[in-house]
Design a protein around this motif. Sequence first.
Motif, short mmCIF file in Angstrom:
data_model
loop_
_atom_site.label_atom_id
_atom_site.label_comp_id
_atom_site.label_asym_id
_atom_site.label_seq_id
_atom_site.Cartn_x
_atom_site.Cartn_y
_atom_site.Cartn_z
N MET A 1 -2.77 -0.40 9.86
CA MET A 1 -2.27 -0.09 8.54
C MET A 1 -1.15 -1.08 8.21
O MET A 1 -0.17 -1.17 8.93
CB MET A 1 -1.77 1.34 8.52
N VAL A 2 -1.31 -1.85 7.16
CA VAL A 2 -0.31 -2.82 6.73
C VAL A 2 0.08 -2.50 5.30
O VAL A 2 -0.77 -2.43 4.42
CB VAL A 2 -0.86 -4.25 6.83
N CYS A 3 1.38 -2.29 5.04
CA CYS A 3 1.89 -2.02 3.69
C CYS A 3 1.15 -0.85 3.04
O CYS A 3 0.85 -0.89 1.85
CB CYS A 3 1.80 -3.27 2.83
N GLY A 4 0.79 0.16 3.79
CA GLY A 4 0.15 1.33 3.23
C GLY A 4 -1.34 1.18 2.94
O GLY A 4 -1.96 2.07 2.41
N LYS A 5 -1.91 0.04 3.26
CA LYS A 5 -3.34 -0.19 3.01
C LYS A 5 -4.06 -0.39 4.34
O LYS A 5 -3.59 -1.12 5.20
CB LYS A 5 -3.54 -1.43 2.14
N GLU A 6 -5.20 0.24 4.46
CA GLU A 6 -6.00 0.04 5.66
C GLU A 6 -6.77 -1.26 5.55
O GLU A 6 -7.30 -1.60 4.50
CB GLU A 6 -6.98 1.19 5.85
#
Length: 88
Positions: free
Chosen positions: A1-6
Amino acid sequence: MVCGKEKEIDYVYIRFYPDWCNEYLIPAISKPEGYLDEDLLSEAKNIHEENFKSYMHLNEYPIVREDYVPIVIKNKDSDQKERISYSL
């Protein structure tokens, strides 16, 4: 998960200081039993070649500090790579 995006990861490339790798990583890796997948091995070699000289390299010499672990993350949905580091 990066910056709230999968994101789906294609690969993670990590460079270790040789002594650390020999002491901790090599003993923890088990040898595969049976058939070695040549396609997977070829892909791993290509990933290594693609990243080895383009990240922390001076001419033919890799620059790897004893207390620093550079990491390259390649996501499947992008040609760009994310470069991060970890300090030991």
